[in-house]
Design an enzyme around this catalytic site. Structure first.
Site, PDB file in Angstrom:
ATOM      1  N   ALA A   1     -10.448  57.231 -28.621  1.00  0.00           N
ATOM      2  CA  ALA A   1     -11.094  58.681 -28.452  1.00  0.00           C
ATOM      3  C   ALA A   1     -10.076  59.531 -28.061  1.00  0.00           C
ATOM      4  O   ALA A   1     -10.662  60.782 -27.527  1.00  0.00           O
ATOM      5  CB  ALA A   1     -12.285  58.406 -27.813  1.00  0.00           C
TER       6      ALA A   1
ATOM      7  N   MET B   1       2.792  62.972 -31.310  1.00  0.00           N
ATOM      8  CA  MET B   1       3.031  61.357 -30.707  1.00  0.00           C
ATOM      9  C   MET B   1       2.199  60.531 -31.880  1.00  0.00           C
ATOM     10  O   MET B   1       2.519  59.296 -32.155  1.00  0.00           O
ATOM     11  CB  MET B   1       2.310  61.362 -29.546  1.00  0.00           C
ATOM     12  CG  MET B   1       2.471  59.975 -29.013  1.00  0.00           C
ATOM     13  SD  MET B   1       4.167  59.214 -28.836  1.00  0.00           S
ATOM     14  CE  MET B   1       3.885  57.661 -29.644  1.00  0.00           C
TER      15      MET B   1
ATOM     16  N   ASP C   1      10.787  60.021 -29.243  1.00  0.00           N
ATOM     17  CA  ASP C   1      12.131  60.599 -28.856  1.00  0.00           C
ATOM     18  C   ASP C   1      13.019  60.803 -30.029  1.00  0.00           C
ATOM     19  O   ASP C   1      13.965  61.721 -30.395  1.00  0.00           O
ATOM     20  CB  ASP C   1      12.775  59.701 -27.822  1.00  0.00           C
ATOM     21  CG  ASP C   1      12.026  59.669 -26.676  1.00  0.00           C
ATOM     22  OD1 ASP C   1      11.457  60.404 -26.030  1.00  0.00           O
ATOM     23  OD2 ASP C   1      11.848  58.477 -26.232  1.00  0.00           O
TER      24      ASP C   1
ATOM     25  N   SER D   1       1.233  53.988 -23.926  1.00  0.00           N
ATOM     26  CA  SER D   1       0.736  54.427 -22.315  1.00  0.00           C
ATOM     27  C   SER D   1       1.998  54.739 -21.519  1.00  0.00           C
ATOM     28  O   SER D   1       2.766  53.536 -21.152  1.00  0.00           O
ATOM     29  CB  SER D   1      -0.242  53.585 -21.982  1.00  0.00           C
ATOM     30  OG  SER D   1      -1.148  53.178 -22.666  1.00  0.00           O
TER      31      SER D   1
ATOM     32  N   GLY E   1      -7.901  52.996 -26.805  1.00  0.00           N
ATOM     33  CA  GLY E   1      -7.569  54.460 -26.088  1.00  0.00           C
ATOM     34  C   GLY E   1      -7.860  55.398 -27.579  1.00  0.00           C
ATOM     35  O   GLY E   1      -7.289  56.637 -27.557  1.00  0.00           O
TER      36      GLY E   1
ATOM     37  N   ASP F   1     -12.486  52.466 -27.105  1.00  0.00           N
ATOM     38  CA  ASP F   1     -12.235  53.387 -25.785  1.00  0.00           C
ATOM     39  C   ASP F   1     -13.460  52.966 -25.023  1.00  0.00           C
ATOM     40  O   ASP F   1     -14.276  52.341 -25.205  1.00  0.00           O
ATOM     41  CB  ASP F   1     -12.210  54.814 -26.551  1.00  0.00           C
ATOM     42  CG  ASP F   1     -11.358  55.579 -25.428  1.00  0.00           C
ATOM     43  OD1 ASP F   1     -11.764  55.738 -24.260  1.00  0.00           O
ATOM     44  OD2 ASP F   1     -10.601  56.297 -25.861  1.00  0.00           O
TER      45      ASP F   1
ATOM     46  N   ARG G   1       0.145  63.518 -18.515  1.00  0.00           N
ATOM     47  CA  ARG G   1       0.919  64.371 -17.252  1.00  0.00           C
ATOM     48  C   ARG G   1       0.182  65.749 -17.433  1.00  0.00           C
ATOM     49  O   ARG G   1      -0.390  66.163 -18.640  1.00  0.00           O
ATOM     50  CB  ARG G   1       2.291  64.544 -17.735  1.00  0.00           C
ATOM     51  CG  ARG G   1       3.033  63.456 -17.386  1.00  0.00           C
ATOM     52  CD  ARG G   1       4.584  63.664 -17.217  1.00  0.00           C
ATOM     53  NE  ARG G   1       5.418  64.046 -18.444  1.00  0.00           N
ATOM     54  CZ  ARG G   1       6.359  64.590 -18.234  1.00  0.00           C
ATOM     55  NH1 ARG G   1       6.816  65.075 -17.130  1.00  0.00           N
ATOM     56  NH2 ARG G   1       7.205  64.675 -19.640  1.00  0.00           N
TER      57      ARG G   1
ATOM     58  N   HIS H   1      12.328  55.879 -22.029  1.00  0.00           N
ATOM     59  CA  HIS H   1      11.383  56.906 -22.535  1.00  0.00           C
ATOM     60  C   HIS H   1      11.011  57.683 -21.309  1.00  0.00           C
ATOM     61  O   HIS H   1       9.863  57.642 -20.807  1.00  0.00           O
ATOM     62  CB  HIS H   1       9.892  56.306 -23.250  1.00  0.00           C
ATOM     63  CG  HIS H   1       9.189  57.591 -23.636  1.00  0.00           C
ATOM     64  ND1 HIS H   1       9.724  58.425 -24.476  1.00  0.00           N
ATOM     65  CD2 HIS H   1       7.930  57.812 -23.443  1.00  0.00           C
ATOM     66  CE1 HIS H   1       8.706  59.334 -24.859  1.00  0.00           C
ATOM     67  NE2 HIS H   1       7.641  59.036 -24.015  1.00  0.00           N
TER      68      HIS H   1
HETATM   69  N1  LIG Z   1       5.187  56.919 -25.646  1.00  0.00           N
HETATM   70  C1  LIG Z   1       5.190  58.176 -25.962  1.00  0.00           C
HETATM   71  O1  LIG Z   1       6.108  58.542 -26.470  1.00  0.00           O
HETATM   72  C2  LIG Z   1       4.170  59.080 -25.486  1.00  0.00           C
HETATM   73  C3  LIG Z   1       3.249  58.428 -24.631  1.00  0.00           C
HETATM   74  N2  LIG Z   1       2.036  59.242 -24.128  1.00  0.00           N
HETATM   75  C4  LIG Z   1       1.187  58.805 -23.200  1.00  0.00           C
HETATM   76  O2  LIG Z   1      -0.061  58.266 -24.111  1.00  0.00           O
HETATM   77  C5  LIG Z   1      -1.254  58.037 -23.059  1.00  0.00           C
HETATM   78  C6  LIG Z   1      -2.458  58.686 -23.750  1.00  0.00           C
HETATM   79  O3  LIG Z   1      -2.232  60.212 -23.849  1.00  0.00           O
HETATM   80  P1  LIG Z   1      -3.390  61.074 -24.627  1.00  0.00           P
HETATM   81  O4  LIG Z   1      -3.936  60.489 -25.588  1.00  0.00           O
HETATM   82  O5  LIG Z   1      -2.827  62.269 -24.614  1.00  0.00           O
HETATM   83  O6  LIG Z   1      -4.309  61.053 -23.213  1.00  0.00           O
HETATM   84  P2  LIG Z   1      -6.127  61.370 -23.399  1.00  0.00           P
HETATM   85  O7  LIG Z   1      -6.380  61.495 -21.900  1.00  0.00           O
HETATM   86  O8  LIG Z   1      -6.323  62.303 -24.130  1.00  0.00           O
HETATM   87  O9  LIG Z   1      -6.433  59.983 -23.983  1.00  0.00           O
HETATM   88  C7  LIG Z   1      -6.443  58.712 -23.544  1.00  0.00           C
HETATM   89  C8  LIG Z   1      -7.467  58.072 -23.673  1.00  0.00           C
HETATM   90  O10 LIG Z   1      -7.524  56.828 -23.138  1.00  0.00           O
HETATM   91  C9  LIG Z   1      -9.078  56.240 -22.871  1.00  0.00           C
HETATM   92  N3  LIG Z   1      -8.832  55.395 -21.728  1.00  0.00           N
HETATM   93  C10 LIG Z   1      -8.592  55.340 -20.415  1.00  0.00           C
HETATM   94  N4  LIG Z   1      -9.168  54.351 -19.656  1.00  0.00           N
HETATM   95  C11 LIG Z   1      -9.154  53.284 -20.685  1.00  0.00           C
HETATM   96  C12 LIG Z   1      -9.229  51.668 -20.695  1.00  0.00           C
HETATM   97  N5  LIG Z   1      -9.530  51.404 -19.501  1.00  0.00           N
HETATM   98  N6  LIG Z   1      -9.617  51.269 -21.948  1.00  0.00           N
HETATM   99  C13 LIG Z   1      -9.296  51.904 -23.023  1.00  0.00           C
HETATM  100  N7  LIG Z   1      -9.291  53.461 -23.325  1.00  0.00           N
HETATM  101  C14 LIG Z   1      -9.152  53.961 -21.842  1.00  0.00           C
HETATM  102  C15 LIG Z   1      -9.455  57.753 -22.290  1.00  0.00           C
HETATM  103  O11 LIG Z   1     -11.062  57.361 -22.504  1.00  0.00           O
HETATM  104  C16 LIG Z   1      -8.812  58.562 -23.403  1.00  0.00           C
HETATM  105  O12 LIG Z   1      -9.854  58.625 -24.633  1.00  0.00           O
HETATM  106  C17 LIG Z   1      -0.651  58.878 -21.793  1.00  0.00           C
HETATM  107  O13 LIG Z   1      -0.274  57.823 -20.965  1.00  0.00           O
HETATM  108  C18 LIG Z   1       0.527  59.640 -22.037  1.00  0.00           C
HETATM  109  O14 LIG Z   1       1.291  59.706 -21.047  1.00  0.00           O
HETATM  110  C19 LIG Z   1       1.856  60.421 -24.586  1.00  0.00           C
HETATM  111  C20 LIG Z   1       2.877  60.908 -25.363  1.00  0.00           C
HETATM  112  C21 LIG Z   1       4.017  60.267 -25.925  1.00  0.00           C
HETATM  113  O1  LIG Z   2       6.005  63.876 -21.692  1.00  0.00           O
HETATM  114  C1  LIG Z   2       4.911  63.192 -21.424  1.00  0.00           C
HETATM  115  O2  LIG Z   2       4.201  63.081 -20.543  1.00  0.00           O
HETATM  116  C2  LIG Z   2       4.056  62.325 -23.125  1.00  0.00           C
HETATM  117  C3  LIG Z   2       5.460  61.753 -23.564  1.00  0.00           C
HETATM  118  O3  LIG Z   2       5.872  60.837 -22.999  1.00  0.00           O
HETATM  119  C4  LIG Z   2       6.237  62.627 -24.563  1.00  0.00           C
HETATM  120  O4  LIG Z   2       5.742  63.589 -24.908  1.00  0.00           O
HETATM  121  O5  LIG Z   2       7.174  62.167 -24.941  1.00  0.00           O
END
Ligand SMILES: NC(=O)C1=CN([C@@H]2O[C@H](COP(=O)(O)OP(=O)(O)OC[C@H]3O[C@@H](n4cnc5c(N)ncnc54)[C@H](O)[C@@H]3O)[C@@H](O)[C@H]2O)C=CC1
Ligand SMILES: O=C([O-])CC(=O)C(=O)O
Length: 360
Positions: free
Chosen positions: A57, A275, A197, A165, A55, A81, A128, A224
């Site tokens: 990109a 993050m 967090d 994720s 992921g 990605d 989200r 989370h």
């Molecule tokens: N654990 C935590 O504290 C946090 C978790 N997240 C989660 O992280 C995830 C990613 O967030 P963002 O980077 O903002 O989203 P984004 O949409 O900007 O990036 C996600 C990337 O995943 C790629 N992707 C989609 N399907 C894929 C696959 N099958 N294989 C490989 N790559 C794939 C997309 O092409 C994209 O480049 C979300 O689910 C979000 O909720 C976000 C913030 C905090």
């Molecule tokens: O809130 C979200 O969807 C992304 C996340 O997990 C965070 O920022 O803690």
């Protein structure tokens, strides 16, 4: 040592000055540049760990890749990605830091991206938009996480996995079931990333106390998402006390930190930069543990016996084999005990949802 792009540019410059362009010379120079590059890579690859970002990109993936390229513990960085990795890889590979960067695009290259990795970080999946819960992401992200974990089971079953994720409370159980199915499950090596967090809790608590956030350490346990995020304000370091309104304010702000960012971004995604910072902080701790450093303790969502639930976030001691010890919660006050009961109810459902997704 000469970066690949520079060698190619020199070839192009020289070749353009040859009249007519001398293909043989150009080819010879390309071959020699290729050889030099190969030698440089073999020689220049700093001793360190091999890390893959799945992921890479995305909104988190790109700054995470940038920060991992700077990390001196990383010798090889694989960026995978389903879109845009060639551009991100070309860009990041020009940074004059030690790690060698390689890009991988699309499912057919997943296994190649994973072979030999020590640590796999997964920020793949949809984020989200305002009005959504993290659980609303389950429909799409559950399948993505399953596919990626099947790849890990096949290509690097001994790697430490940092799962970002969402919904983490369900995606970690999904990953565990995939690994169990494949016969590769080692609970110590699967860690849901909850560092953001803790990062938020440190920041908000420091603001209230008038301290530098780097001096503050707040354990955040549970899970989370919403009420499952349980800051233990009675265990803040340095020791301090809060008024009841401060406790309400801090608990709510920490639990809703993700939503605060989602709303501020107004449809453009969720936390990505903080993050990436949190993820690198956690990945670096995992790598220092792998290296054998002592006393590395971070909060993470892991297989656990701290409560009756099969997974729970709490402090864990990181070592050569991952989460080598899951630390107990310590004494909770009445407010935290009530919060724990609420957290466990929601967590139980989210965990079961993840398990059922694979077992059904
Ligand atoms: N654990 C935590 O504290 C946090 C978790 N997240 C989660 O992280 C995830 C990613 O967030 P963002 O980077 O903002 O989203 P984004 O949409 O900007 O990036 C996600 C990337 O995943 C790629 N992707 C989609 N399907 C894929 C696959 N099958 N294989 C490989 N790559 C794939 C997309 O092409 C994209 O480049 C979300 O689910 C979000 O909720 C976000 C913030 C905090
Ligand atoms: O809130 C979200 O969807 C992304 C996340 O997990 C965070 O920022 O803690």
């Amino acid at each position: 040592m000469q970066p690949a792009s520079e060698a190619n540019q020199r070839i192009a410059r020289i070749s353009a000055h040859l009249h007519p362009p001398n293909l043989q010379v150009t080819q010879l120079m390309e071959e020699s540049a290729g050889l030099r590059r190969a030698n440089c890579r073999a020689k220049g690859a700093a001793p360190g760990f091999k890390v893959a970002i799945l992921g890479a990109a995305g909104g988190i993936g790109q700054p995470l890749a940038l920060l991992m390229k700077i990390n001196p513990l990383v010798s090889v960085l694989h960026l995978y990605d389903v879109v845009n990795t060639p551009g991100v890889t070309a860009d990041i590979s020009h940074m004059d830091t030690g790690a060698v960067v390689r890009g991988f695009l699309g499912q057919p290259q997943l296994e190649e991206a994973l072979v030999g990795m020590d640590l796999v970080i997964i920020p793949a999946g949809v984020p989200r938009k305002p009005g959504m819960t993290r659980d609303d992401l389950f429909k799409i992200n559950a399948g993505i996480v399953r596919t990626l974990c099947e790849g890990i089971a096949k290509s690097c079953p001994k790697a430490i996995v940092n799962l970002i994720s969402n919904p983490v409370n369900s995606t970690v159980p999904i990953a565990a079931e995939v690994f169990k199915k494949a016969g590769t499950y080692d609970p110590k090596r699967l860690l849901g990333v909850t560092t953001l967090d803790v990062v938020r809790a440190n920041t908000f608590v420091a603001e209230v106390l008038g301290l530098d956030p780097r001096e503050v350490d707040v354990p955040v346990v549970g899970g989370h998402a919403g009420v499952t995020i349980l800051p233990l304000l009675s265990q803040v370091k340095p020791p301090c006390s809060f008024t009841p309104p401060e406790i309400d304010y801090l608990t709510s702000r920490i639990q809703n930190g993700g939503t605060e960012v989602v709303e501020a971004k107004a449809g453009a995604g969720s936390a990505t930069l903080s993050m990436a910072y949190a993820s690198v902080k956690f990945a670096d701790a995992c790598l220092r543990g792998l290296r054998g450093d002592a006393g590395i303790v971070e909060c993470a969502f892991v297989a656990s016996q701290v409560t009756e639930l099969p997974f729970f976030a709490s402090k864990v001691r990181l070592g050569r084999t991952g989460a080598e010890e899951v630390l107990p919660l310590g004494p909770l006050n009445e407010y935290e005990r009530a919060g724990l009961e609420k957290a466990k109810q929601e967590l139980a459902e989210s965990i079961q949802k993840g398990i059922s997704f694979i077992k059904k």
